[in-house]
Design a protein around this motif. Structure first.
Motif, PDB file in Angstrom:
ATOM      1  N   THR A 156      10.183  -0.799 -15.318  1.00 49.74           N
ATOM      2  CA  THR A 156       9.320   0.386 -15.280  1.00 49.74           C
ATOM      3  C   THR A 156       8.097   0.115 -14.424  1.00 49.74           C
ATOM      4  OG1 THR A 156      10.018   1.110 -17.477  1.00 49.74           O
ATOM      5  CG2 THR A 156       7.944   1.978 -16.655  1.00 49.74           C
ATOM      6  N   GLU A 157       7.439  -1.010 -14.683  1.00 50.25           N
ATOM      7  CA  GLU A 157       6.144  -1.271 -14.051  1.00 50.25           C
ATOM      8  C   GLU A 157       6.252  -1.591 -12.564  1.00 50.25           C
ATOM      9  OE1 GLU A 157       3.533  -2.671 -17.914  1.00 50.25           O
ATOM     10  OE2 GLU A 157       4.108  -4.196 -16.443  1.00 50.25           O
ATOM     11  N   LEU A 158       7.376  -2.148 -12.115  1.00 52.85           N
ATOM     12  CA  LEU A 158       7.530  -2.415 -10.679  1.00 52.85           C
ATOM     13  C   LEU A 158       7.442  -1.130  -9.862  1.00 52.85           C
ATOM     14  CD1 LEU A 158      10.333  -5.127 -10.690  1.00 52.85           C
ATOM     15  CD2 LEU A 158       8.070  -5.363  -9.634  1.00 52.85           C
ATOM     16  N   PHE A 159       7.818  -0.005 -10.452  1.00 55.37           N
ATOM     17  CA  PHE A 159       7.796   1.269  -9.755  1.00 55.37           C
ATOM     18  C   PHE A 159       6.525   2.069 -10.028  1.00 55.37           C
ATOM     19  CE2 PHE A 159      12.318   0.327 -10.644  1.00 55.37           C
ATOM     20  CZ  PHE A 159      12.770   0.198  -9.346  1.00 55.37           C
ATOM     21  N   GLU A 160       5.826   1.743 -11.110  1.00 49.52           N
ATOM     22  CA  GLU A 160       4.692   2.572 -11.521  1.00 49.52           C
ATOM     23  C   GLU A 160       3.327   1.955 -11.244  1.00 49.52           C
ATOM     24  OE1 GLU A 160       5.215   3.570 -15.608  1.00 49.52           O
ATOM     25  OE2 GLU A 160       6.882   4.959 -15.220  1.00 49.52           O
ATOM     26  N   LEU A 161       3.225   0.630 -11.305  1.00 50.72           N
ATOM     27  CA  LEU A 161       1.924  -0.006 -11.136  1.00 50.72           C
ATOM     28  C   LEU A 161       1.533  -0.084  -9.661  1.00 50.72           C
ATOM     29  CD1 LEU A 161       2.043  -3.020 -13.628  1.00 50.72           C
ATOM     30  CD2 LEU A 161       0.979  -0.783 -13.953  1.00 50.72           C
ATOM     31  N   PRO A 162       0.247   0.055  -9.354  1.00 51.50           N
ATOM     32  CA  PRO A 162      -0.201  -0.175  -7.977  1.00 51.50           C
ATOM     33  C   PRO A 162       0.092  -1.612  -7.549  1.00 51.50           C
ATOM     34  CG  PRO A 162      -1.913   0.919  -9.273  1.00 51.50           C
ATOM     35  CD  PRO A 162      -0.855   0.476 -10.240  1.00 51.50           C
ATOM     36  N   GLN A 163       0.415  -1.788  -6.287  1.00 51.43           N
ATOM     37  CA  GLN A 163       0.701  -3.109  -5.730  1.00 51.43           C
ATOM     38  C   GLN A 163      -0.482  -3.591  -4.895  1.00 51.43           C
ATOM     39  OE1 GLN A 163       3.371  -5.409  -5.989  1.00 51.43           O
ATOM     40  NE2 GLN A 163       1.745  -6.591  -4.999  1.00 51.43           N
ATOM     41  N   LEU A 164      -0.997  -4.765  -5.232  1.00 49.07           N
ATOM     42  CA  LEU A 164      -2.052  -5.376  -4.423  1.00 49.07           C
ATOM     43  C   LEU A 164      -1.417  -6.036  -3.202  1.00 49.07           C
ATOM     44  CD1 LEU A 164      -4.247  -7.100  -7.184  1.00 49.07           C
ATOM     45  CD2 LEU A 164      -4.196  -4.693  -6.460  1.00 49.07           C
ATOM     46  N   VAL A 165      -1.963  -5.770  -2.038  1.00 47.21           N
ATOM     47  CA  VAL A 165      -1.486  -6.354  -0.793  1.00 47.21           C
ATOM     48  C   VAL A 165      -2.676  -6.975  -0.078  1.00 47.21           C
ATOM     49  CG1 VAL A 165      -0.524  -5.876   1.499  1.00 47.21           C
ATOM     50  CG2 VAL A 165       0.463  -4.782  -0.527  1.00 47.21           C
ATOM     51  N   ALA A 166      -2.608  -8.267   0.160  1.00 45.30           N
ATOM     52  CA  ALA A 166      -3.730  -8.982   0.773  1.00 45.30           C
ATOM     53  C   ALA A 166      -3.216  -9.827   1.929  1.00 45.30           C
ATOM     54  CB  ALA A 166      -4.424  -9.873  -0.261  1.00 45.30           C
ATOM     55  N   ALA A 167      -3.906  -9.760   3.059  1.00 48.34           N
ATOM     56  CA  ALA A 167      -3.488 -10.529   4.231  1.00 48.34           C
ATOM     57  C   ALA A 167      -4.689 -10.796   5.118  1.00 48.34           C
ATOM     58  CB  ALA A 167      -2.399  -9.790   4.999  1.00 48.34           C
ATOM     59  N   ARG A 168      -4.578 -11.855   5.896  1.00 49.75           N
ATOM     60  CA  ARG A 168      -5.648 -12.238   6.797  1.00 49.75           C
ATOM     61  C   ARG A 168      -5.672 -11.334   8.032  1.00 49.75           C
ATOM     62  NH1 ARG A 168      -8.366 -15.569   3.973  1.00 49.75           N
ATOM     63  NH2 ARG A 168      -6.562 -16.928   3.692  1.00 49.75           N
ATOM     64  N   SER A 169      -4.505 -10.867   8.451  1.00 49.71           N
ATOM     65  CA  SER A 169      -4.427 -10.040   9.653  1.00 49.71           C
ATOM     66  C   SER A 169      -3.977  -8.628   9.304  1.00 49.71           C
ATOM     67  CB  SER A 169      -3.438 -10.651  10.660  1.00 49.71           C
ATOM     68  OG  SER A 169      -2.101 -10.510  10.201  1.00 49.71           O
ATOM     69  N   GLN A 170      -4.360  -7.690  10.163  1.00 43.61           N
ATOM     70  CA  GLN A 170      -3.965  -6.301   9.958  1.00 43.61           C
ATOM     71  C   GLN A 170      -2.450  -6.170  10.019  1.00 43.61           C
ATOM     72  OE1 GLN A 170      -6.181  -3.761   9.342  1.00 43.61           O
ATOM     73  NE2 GLN A 170      -4.487  -2.325   9.047  1.00 43.61           N
ATOM     74  N   ARG A 171      -1.824  -6.887  10.957  1.00 41.89           N
ATOM     75  CA  ARG A 171      -0.377  -6.769  11.116  1.00 41.89           C
ATOM     76  C   ARG A 171       0.364  -7.247   9.875  1.00 41.89           C
ATOM     77  NH1 ARG A 171       2.715 -10.217  15.654  1.00 41.89           N
ATOM     78  NH2 ARG A 171       2.194 -11.868  14.164  1.00 41.89           N
ATOM     79  N   ALA A 172      -0.033  -8.402   9.342  1.00 40.37           N
ATOM     80  CA  ALA A 172       0.629  -8.918   8.146  1.00 40.37           C
ATOM     81  C   ALA A 172       0.449  -7.962   6.977  1.00 40.37           C
ATOM     82  CB  ALA A 172       0.082 -10.293   7.800  1.00 40.37           C
ATOM     83  N   GLY A 173      -0.763  -7.427   6.816  1.00 39.94           N
ATOM     84  CA  GLY A 173      -1.010  -6.478   5.739  1.00 39.94           C
ATOM     85  C   GLY A 173      -0.189  -5.210   5.884  1.00 39.94           C
ATOM     86  N   ASP A 174      -0.080  -4.709   7.121  1.00 34.59           N
ATOM     87  CA  ASP A 174       0.696  -3.497   7.358  1.00 34.59           C
ATOM     88  C   ASP A 174       2.184  -3.728   7.063  1.00 34.59           C
ATOM     89  OD1 ASP A 174      -1.608  -2.206   8.123  1.00 34.59           O
ATOM     90  OD2 ASP A 174      -1.204  -2.328  10.285  1.00 34.59           O
ATOM     91  N   ARG A 175       2.688  -4.884   7.457  1.00 32.20           N
ATOM     92  CA  ARG A 175       4.102  -5.182   7.207  1.00 32.20           C
ATOM     93  C   ARG A 175       4.381  -5.300   5.709  1.00 32.20           C
ATOM     94  NH1 ARG A 175       6.158 -10.171  10.685  1.00 32.20           N
ATOM     95  NH2 ARG A 175       8.176  -9.421   9.902  1.00 32.20           N
ATOM     96  N   ALA A 176       3.491  -5.988   4.991  1.00 34.97           N
ATOM     97  CA  ALA A 176       3.685  -6.139   3.549  1.00 34.97           C
ATOM     98  C   ALA A 176       3.560  -4.797   2.833  1.00 34.97           C
ATOM     99  CB  ALA A 176       2.681  -7.139   2.989  1.00 34.97           C
ATOM    100  N   GLU A 177       2.606  -3.972   3.281  1.00 36.35           N
ATOM    101  CA  GLU A 177       2.451  -2.660   2.669  1.00 36.35           C
ATOM    102  C   GLU A 177       3.698  -1.806   2.888  1.00 36.35           C
ATOM    103  OE1 GLU A 177      -0.227   1.409   3.114  1.00 36.35           O
ATOM    104  OE2 GLU A 177      -1.116  -0.523   3.648  1.00 36.35           O
TER     105      GLU A 177
END
Length: 408
Positions: free
Chosen positions: A173-194
């Motif tokens: 349930t929570e994998l689909f409902e909870l907000p996901q924190l995404v942290a990265a040093r670069s904009q590109r890495a953060g965008d890809r993870a997001e």
């Protein structure tokens, strides 16, 4: 498109949209099932536990997780999810997720090397352009440590820290409902993870890696301190012969400023104590509130036995311990305080009889036998199975699930 791997052997392996390192564990497997259940991603679970890999490839869960059994069977059947012990599987994807245990050692110091070691085991199969997402709860600075390791290995990859936030038993349930924190040093890495985690949820919170590392530790430590507070309150009320649960009900009834107060009980499991210790180490062991919480929560089994000694001649008393998992409805015994209670009772009581409907252990006996032979019953884990106990024997229920009060 996923670029080709090195060598004929690797080219023969099926390509995956994501490979999860440590993928057959209690965090990695639900994540893999959730990703595969979307029907858009092919998932490979790389794990060094051969027995768990074989179990998963049969379409079976190696542990309890509500709502995961059927989507696992379907994903394995449809070829969307597979498990392997082959480290070379890491080369078959653009997206890598690392989710391995991050324990404290025998001296209660954090093991900063668990995540880097997991990557070193498969380092020869890493390739340029991959996205490496760290999902384990880590000591502040481990993301940076991992980045430096990958640089030394000569591998040009993007790195993001995307901590898991699920409660065991609620993952599907929570994998689909909870907000996901995404942290990265670069904009590109953060965008890809997001973009990757939007497969599961549209609620994304972007952060810096060190902020996200502390956010996860703060969240678990906050819960641990709250549990310590109510456990201290319970002991105070109990010492005066008062029922803490009646007091808590009065405090929280239609009173919003106390509505988040939990009940008393063992605060255990593989995360809360460990992450409080990680935070203490991060502050140079200058974390008075965290250390006090540890003393209260870890001391609760000893307090409980001391109260039993006042009420009963323990050396002539058989004590039944009901529940050995660290939380209700779980088969996970990691860091369970029920075992600490058992050790103390074994040194003091005539006999200690333990039972749990979810945990298989040759030292345990059936509930019926415990109910028949024990002189005193202690509910150590608040499984539903114990809510309607029919007995005239004394029952110590600090959780309050039987409705008999929480005095000991």
């Amino acid at each position: 498109m996923i670029e080709q791997s090195r060598g004929d052997t690797e080219n023969s392996r099926p390509k995956s949209d994501v490979v999860i390192i440590g993928g057959c564990g209690r965090v990695g497997l639900p994540l893999g099932i959730a990703l595969a259940a979307r029907g858009m991603l092919s998932v490979t679970l790389y794990d060094i536990d051969r027995a768990a890999v074989e179990t998963v490839n049969r379409g079976e869960l190696p542990f309890l997780e509500a709502g995961a059994a059927e989507p696992l069977r379907e994903s394995v059947r449809d070829g969307l999810l597979r498990a392997t012990t082959d480290a070379a599987s890491v080369a078959t994807t653009e997206n890598l997720i690392v989710v391995v245990g991050t324990p404290v050692d025998e001296h209660l110091n954090p093991d900063l090397g668990a995540v880097p070691r997991a990557l070193e085991r498969c380092a020869e199969y890493l390739r340029g352009g991959q996205l490496v997402m760290l999902r384990s709860t880590v000591h502040p600075g481990v993301t940076a440590l991992t980045e430096r390791l990958l640089e030394r290995l000569g591998t040009t990859v993007d790195v993001a820290f995307c901590p898991e936030r699920i409660a065991e038993g609620a993952a599907m349930t929570e994998l689909f409902e909870l907000p996901q924190l995404v942290a990265a040093r670069s904009q590109r890495a953060g965008d890809r993870a997001e973009k990757f985690f939007r497969t599961l949820t549209d609620k994304i919170v972007r952060m810096e890696p060190e902020e996200a590392e502390l956010a996860k530790l703060f969240a678990n430590t906050w819960r641990y301190i709250k549990f310590a507070t109510v456990n201290q309150f319970w002991m105070m009320a109990n010492d005066f012969g008062l029922d803490f649960e009646r007091i808590r009900h009065a405090m929280t009834y239609e009173y919003p400023r106390a509505s988040d107060m939990p009940g008393a009980g063992f605060a255990a499991g593989p995360c809360l104590l460990k992450d409080t210790l990680q935070l203490a180490a991060f502050t140079g062991n200058n974390f008075v509130l965290g250390h006090a919480a540890i003393l209260v929560n870890e001391g609760l089994p000893l307090y409980l036995v001391s109260r039993l000694e006042r009420r009963f001649p323990l050396s002539d008393t058989r004590v039944g311990v009901l529940g050995m998992g660290f939380k209700a409805g779980s088969d996970d015994v990691r860091e369970s305080l029920s075992f600490k209670l058992r050790r103390i009772l074994m040194a003091k009581a005539r006999e200690t009889l333990c039972t749990d409907p979810y945990v298989s252990d040759p030292r345990f006996v059936d509930l019926d036998e415990v109910m028949r032979r024990a002189d005193v019953l202690v509910i150590a884990t608040p499984h539903r199975d114990y809510r309607n106990l029919v007995t005239d024997k004394p029952v110590v229920d600090l959780w309050g699930i039987t409705g008999r009060g929480v005095r000991a």
